[in-house]
Design a protein around this motif. Structure first.
Motif, PDB file in Angstrom:
ATOM      1  N   PHE A 165      10.746  -4.148  11.133  1.00 46.66           N
ATOM      2  CA  PHE A 165      11.579  -2.962  10.873  1.00 46.66           C
ATOM      3  C   PHE A 165      10.939  -1.722  11.479  1.00 46.66           C
ATOM      4  CE2 PHE A 165      12.414  -5.937   7.494  1.00 46.66           C
ATOM      5  CZ  PHE A 165      13.801  -5.892   7.372  1.00 46.66           C
ATOM      6  N   ASN A 166      11.792  -0.776  11.835  1.00 44.91           N
ATOM      7  CA  ASN A 166      11.304   0.571  12.100  1.00 44.91           C
ATOM      8  C   ASN A 166      12.352   1.479  11.469  1.00 44.91           C
ATOM      9  OD1 ASN A 166       9.954   2.767  12.923  1.00 44.91           O
ATOM     10  ND2 ASN A 166       9.879   2.229  15.091  1.00 44.91           N
ATOM     11  N   ASN A 167      12.087   1.835  10.226  1.00 45.99           N
ATOM     12  CA  ASN A 167      13.117   2.475   9.401  1.00 45.99           C
ATOM     13  C   ASN A 167      13.205   3.974   9.668  1.00 45.99           C
ATOM     14  OD1 ASN A 167      14.000   0.087   8.244  1.00 45.99           O
ATOM     15  ND2 ASN A 167      12.377   0.136   6.717  1.00 45.99           N
ATOM     16  N   ARG A 168      13.870   4.310  10.780  1.00 45.26           N
ATOM     17  CA  ARG A 168      14.002   5.712  11.188  1.00 45.26           C
ATOM     18  C   ARG A 168      15.468   6.141  11.139  1.00 45.26           C
ATOM     19  NH1 ARG A 168      10.037   6.494  16.295  1.00 45.26           N
ATOM     20  NH2 ARG A 168      10.494   8.632  15.700  1.00 45.26           N
ATOM     21  N   GLN A 205      -0.751  10.800  -1.314  1.00 47.82           N
ATOM     22  CA  GLN A 205      -0.445  10.517  -2.719  1.00 47.82           C
ATOM     23  C   GLN A 205       0.806   9.674  -2.802  1.00 47.82           C
ATOM     24  OE1 GLN A 205      -0.221  13.863  -5.306  1.00 47.82           O
ATOM     25  NE2 GLN A 205      -2.315  13.430  -5.916  1.00 47.82           N
ATOM     26  N   SER A 206       0.765   8.700  -3.712  1.00 50.14           N
ATOM     27  CA  SER A 206       1.919   7.829  -3.856  1.00 50.14           C
ATOM     28  C   SER A 206       3.152   8.661  -4.188  1.00 50.14           C
ATOM     29  CB  SER A 206       1.658   6.815  -4.964  1.00 50.14           C
ATOM     30  OG  SER A 206       2.775   6.010  -5.106  1.00 50.14           O
ATOM     31  N   GLN A 207       4.230   8.416  -3.450  1.00 54.65           N
ATOM     32  CA  GLN A 207       5.448   9.177  -3.689  1.00 54.65           C
ATOM     33  C   GLN A 207       6.202   8.632  -4.891  1.00 54.65           C
ATOM     34  OE1 GLN A 207       6.039  11.958  -1.741  1.00 54.65           O
ATOM     35  NE2 GLN A 207       3.953  11.316  -1.318  1.00 54.65           N
ATOM     36  N   THR A 208       6.009   7.347  -5.137  1.00 51.63           N
ATOM     37  CA  THR A 208       6.726   6.687  -6.213  1.00 51.63           C
ATOM     38  C   THR A 208       5.777   6.530  -7.376  1.00 51.63           C
ATOM     39  OG1 THR A 208       7.901   5.487  -4.494  1.00 51.63           O
ATOM     40  CG2 THR A 208       8.101   4.627  -6.717  1.00 51.63           C
ATOM     41  N   SER A 209       6.171   7.043  -8.552  1.00 53.73           N
ATOM     42  CA  SER A 209       5.213   6.987  -9.657  1.00 53.73           C
ATOM     43  C   SER A 209       5.688   6.087 -10.790  1.00 53.73           C
ATOM     44  CB  SER A 209       4.926   8.389 -10.177  1.00 53.73           C
ATOM     45  OG  SER A 209       6.133   8.993 -10.543  1.00 53.73           O
ATOM     46  N   THR A 231       6.762  -2.698   8.762  1.00 53.28           N
ATOM     47  CA  THR A 231       7.425  -1.436   9.103  1.00 53.28           C
ATOM     48  C   THR A 231       6.780  -0.811  10.353  1.00 53.28           C
ATOM     49  OG1 THR A 231       5.945  -0.290   7.598  1.00 53.28           O
ATOM     50  CG2 THR A 231       8.077  -0.962   6.712  1.00 53.28           C
ATOM     51  N   GLN A 232       7.417   0.246  10.814  1.00 56.63           N
ATOM     52  CA  GLN A 232       6.954   0.982  11.993  1.00 56.63           C
ATOM     53  C   GLN A 232       6.726   0.060  13.183  1.00 56.63           C
ATOM     54  OE1 GLN A 232       3.928   3.919  11.230  1.00 56.63           O
ATOM     55  NE2 GLN A 232       4.732   4.389   9.212  1.00 56.63           N
ATOM     56  N   SER A 233       7.591  -0.930  13.308  1.00 53.47           N
ATOM     57  CA  SER A 233       7.422  -1.920  14.372  1.00 53.47           C
ATOM     58  C   SER A 233       7.984  -1.399  15.693  1.00 53.47           C
ATOM     59  CB  SER A 233       8.162  -3.190  13.972  1.00 53.47           C
ATOM     60  OG  SER A 233       8.299  -4.036  15.080  1.00 53.47           O
ATOM     61  N   GLU A 246       0.833  -1.202   0.000  1.00 53.10           N
ATOM     62  CA  GLU A 246       0.000   0.000   0.000  1.00 53.10           C
ATOM     63  C   GLU A 246       0.870   1.257   0.000  1.00 53.10           C
ATOM     64  OE1 GLU A 246      -2.941   0.002   3.097  1.00 53.10           O
ATOM     65  OE2 GLU A 246      -3.730   1.963   2.524  1.00 53.10           O
ATOM     66  N   THR A 247       0.347   2.307  -0.570  1.00 50.87           N
ATOM     67  CA  THR A 247       1.098   3.558  -0.611  1.00 50.87           C
ATOM     68  C   THR A 247       1.427   4.035   0.817  1.00 50.87           C
ATOM     69  OG1 THR A 247       1.124   5.781  -1.514  1.00 50.87           O
ATOM     70  CG2 THR A 247      -0.992   5.018  -0.744  1.00 50.87           C
ATOM     71  N   GLY A 248       2.662   4.478   0.972  1.00 52.95           N
ATOM     72  CA  GLY A 248       3.062   5.062   2.253  1.00 52.95           C
ATOM     73  C   GLY A 248       3.487   4.072   3.323  1.00 52.95           C
ATOM     74  N   ASP A 249       3.469   2.779   3.039  1.00 51.71           N
ATOM     75  CA  ASP A 249       3.823   1.818   4.086  1.00 51.71           C
ATOM     76  C   ASP A 249       5.332   1.612   4.230  1.00 51.71           C
ATOM     77  OD1 ASP A 249       1.229   1.602   4.819  1.00 51.71           O
ATOM     78  OD2 ASP A 249       1.005  -0.535   4.448  1.00 51.71           O
ATOM     79  N   GLY A 250       6.107   2.187   3.282  1.00 57.36           N
ATOM     80  CA  GLY A 250       7.563   2.188   3.513  1.00 57.36           C
ATOM     81  C   GLY A 250       8.410   1.383   2.543  1.00 57.36           C
ATOM     82  N   LYS A 251       7.939   1.187   1.309  1.00 57.15           N
ATOM     83  CA  LYS A 251       8.719   0.403   0.333  1.00 57.15           C
ATOM     84  C   LYS A 251      10.023   1.106  -0.045  1.00 57.15           C
ATOM     85  CE  LYS A 251       5.134   0.543  -2.351  1.00 57.15           C
ATOM     86  NZ  LYS A 251       4.285   1.109  -1.294  1.00 57.15           N
ATOM     87  N   THR A 252       9.907   2.401  -0.385  1.00 56.61           N
ATOM     88  CA  THR A 252      11.083   3.126  -0.872  1.00 56.61           C
ATOM     89  C   THR A 252      12.142   3.241   0.231  1.00 56.61           C
ATOM     90  OG1 THR A 252       9.715   4.262  -2.485  1.00 56.61           O
ATOM     91  CG2 THR A 252      11.820   5.295  -1.932  1.00 56.61           C
ATOM     92  N   MET A 253      11.694   3.510   1.435  1.00 49.22           N
ATOM     93  CA  MET A 253      12.640   3.585   2.553  1.00 49.22           C
ATOM     94  C   MET A 253      13.308   2.212   2.774  1.00 49.22           C
ATOM     95  SD  MET A 253      13.994   5.601   4.705  1.00 49.22           S
ATOM     96  CE  MET A 253      14.991   5.370   6.173  1.00 49.22           C
ATOM     97  N   MET A 254      12.547   1.155   2.534  1.00 46.22           N
ATOM     98  CA  MET A 254      13.081  -0.208   2.719  1.00 46.22           C
ATOM     99  C   MET A 254      14.215  -0.488   1.728  1.00 46.22           C
ATOM    100  SD  MET A 254      12.597  -2.793   4.707  1.00 46.22           S
ATOM    101  CE  MET A 254      10.937  -2.744   5.357  1.00 46.22           C
ATOM    102  N   PRO A 265       5.267   1.602  -7.352  1.00 47.71           N
ATOM    103  CA  PRO A 265       4.367   2.597  -6.757  1.00 47.71           C
ATOM    104  C   PRO A 265       3.371   1.869  -5.854  1.00 47.71           C
ATOM    105  CG  PRO A 265       4.397   2.734  -9.171  1.00 47.71           C
ATOM    106  CD  PRO A 265       5.079   1.462  -8.803  1.00 47.71           C
ATOM    107  N   GLY A 266       2.969   2.539  -4.772  1.00 47.51           N
ATOM    108  CA  GLY A 266       2.049   1.886  -3.837  1.00 47.51           C
ATOM    109  C   GLY A 266       0.620   1.895  -4.346  1.00 47.51           C
ATOM    110  N   TYR A 267      -0.137   0.890  -3.917  1.00 47.22           N
ATOM    111  CA  TYR A 267      -1.557   0.831  -4.270  1.00 47.22           C
ATOM    112  C   TYR A 267      -2.376   1.725  -3.351  1.00 47.22           C
ATOM    113  CZ  TYR A 267      -1.215  -2.918  -7.628  1.00 47.22           C
ATOM    114  OH  TYR A 267      -0.939  -3.642  -8.745  1.00 47.22           O
TER     115      TYR A 267
END
Ligand SMILES: Nc1nc2c(ncn2[C@@H]2O[C@H](COP(=O)(O)OP(=O)(O)OP(=O)(O)O)[C@@H](O)[C@H]2O)c(=O)[nH]1
Ligand SMILES: [Mg+2]
Length: 398
Positions: A248-251, A115-119, A214-216, A75-83, A141-143
């Motif tokens: 993960f908690n990608n901070r 809005q999806s950050q990755t297009s 993410t955000q664990s 899903e959009t915003g759940d942290g794929k790009t940061m991962m 891109p996130g769904y």
């Protein structure tokens, strides 16, 4: 790598040029604790004209290294790009004490998160000289962003390009479903996102699907696991029959104030441990060709084209083709009863009735029953709302 704090080189917020001090081919973009570097990459588009599938390569390409191909979806915003960045820092061997973080991705900060950050789809290839493993990470891109269904449909088109191109991707080691560990609400939208992701793949990929949560907070991800089990997401299972997952908690980019440093160190270490486990799992020989997945994507495209042509001209051949397409899909797709197939049934069944295709109708009715189950209803309603189809008609037509 050296420890800037130990050497007393850098104090909080001190601006100094450290670009020449990195061991890696990178540019300093934000000094501080940690120092943030942008890795230099060689960039090109795999789909030359449309420019929606790009490939960024870090390091010298070396085909002798053991390569792992990882596809990130969710899903959009759940942290794929940061991962992506987390994985690459692991490969580079960056530790918390190094007081630095490298990013390969390049996306604006402080923008609207709905809005999806990755297009576009980006394939990141990473070769680190001292590491015998190289990574190919595919960020998608996130769904489910605010631009909705049409935008989501493009993702499968981009994947077709990526998997069909000679220079694209032809096998996958892991499909990582990136999800917030607090995911608990299973609204129509969440079901729709599960359907969207699952309907992309061939049946043979089930054992390659794992969850990166993410955000664990480091505790048991009870909510996310319940959601995965409730939605019956096909995936790899561990010895306790639980979905295989990593926390993960990608901070890593956050400023290390004295007050929060302990927590930031502990979540960094949790991520490192998860990466150790994830890469150990990937050592197993479990690589899959994308062939069946590509067949699924193309069959979905064929079905949609067929139904859309039928809504202009009513031709028996098109109707038969649509039926055959649905039957083909049910044999090869990870999710035969996905909302993307189910949405067409109330249109096709009455037309097949006119043609007296009783056996065909029975097969489609069996499929439709699954659409009436609670776990599919929400996703279907979501898709039908977007495509302007009538939900009541779907439920009541017999
Ligand atoms: N606290 C915390 N924030 C995170 C984590 N992962 C990602 N974020 C933040 O969440 C926001 C969205 O993350 P992205 O990596 O852009 O999410 P995405 O899945 O790529 O989003 P799309 O490209 O829109 O699909 C960013 O501000 C990230 O820094 C995490 O594990 N913990
Ligand atoms: Mg992204």
């Amino acid at each position: 790598m050296f420890n800037m704090r130990e050497k007393g080189i850098l104090e909080y917020d001190q601006i100094v040029d450290l670009s020449s001090r990195s061991h890696h081919d990178a540019i300093l973009i934000n000094p501080g604790l940690p120092a943030l570097y942008q890795l230099n990459t060689l960039r090109k588009y795999i789909d030359k004209t449309e420019k929606k599938v790009r490939q960024w390569t870090y390091g010298r390409r070396d085909r002798n290294k053991q390569n792992k191909v990882i596809l990130l979806v969710g899903e959009t915003g759940d942290g794929k790009t940061m991962m992506v960045n987390t994985m690459i820092n692991y490969l580079l061997g960056v530790k918390f004490e190094d007081e630095e973080f490298y990013q390969i991705t390049e996306e604006g900060e402080d923008v609207d998160q709905s809005q999806s950050q990755t297009s576009e789809i980006t394939v990141y290839e990473v070769f680190v000289e001292e590491n015998p493993t190289s990574l190919t990470i595919i960020d998608t891109p996130g769904y489910g962003d605010t631009e909705g269904y049409e935008k989501d449909r493009e993702i499968s088109e981009y994947l077709i390009r990526l998997f069909s191109d000679e220079e694209g991707i032809h096998y996958i080691d892991a499909v990582c479903f990136v999800m917030k560990s607090s995911q608990n609400r299973l609204s129509g939208k969440e079901h729709y996102i599960f359907h969207s992701v699952l309907s992309l793949f061939g049946k043979d990929i089930e054992n390659n699907i794992v969850f990166l949560l993410t955000q664990s907070d480091g505790g048991p991800p009870t909510d996310a696991l319940n959601a995965i089990n409730k939605a019956e997401i096909p995936c790899r299972r561990d010895e306790d029959n639980q979905p295989v997952h990593f926390l993960f908690n990608n901070r890593q980019k956050e400023k290390r104030n004295k007050r929060y440093k302990r927590v930031l160190k502990s979540v960094w270490e949790m991520g490192d441990k998860s990466m150790d486990e994830f890469f150990t799992l990937m050592d197993e020989k479990n690589r899959k060709s994308v062939e069946m997945t590509l067949d699924v994507l193309k069959e979905r495209r064929r079905l949609e084209a067929c139904v859309s042509n039928l809504r202009e001209t009513e031709k028996s051949e098109l109707l038969h083709e649509a039926y055959i397409s649905i039957m083909n899909l049910s044999k090869i797709t990870l999710k035969a009863d996905s909302a993307f197939t189910l949405q067409h049934l109330d249109f096709l069944i009455p037309r097949l009735k006119k043609e007296g295709k009783d056996e065909w109708i029975q097969n489609l009715e069996d499929l439709r029953k699954r659409g009436e189950e609670q776990k599919s209803k929400g996703a279907l309603r979501y898709v039908m709302d977007y495509t302007g189809q009538k939900w009541n008609q779907f439920l009541h037509f017999k």
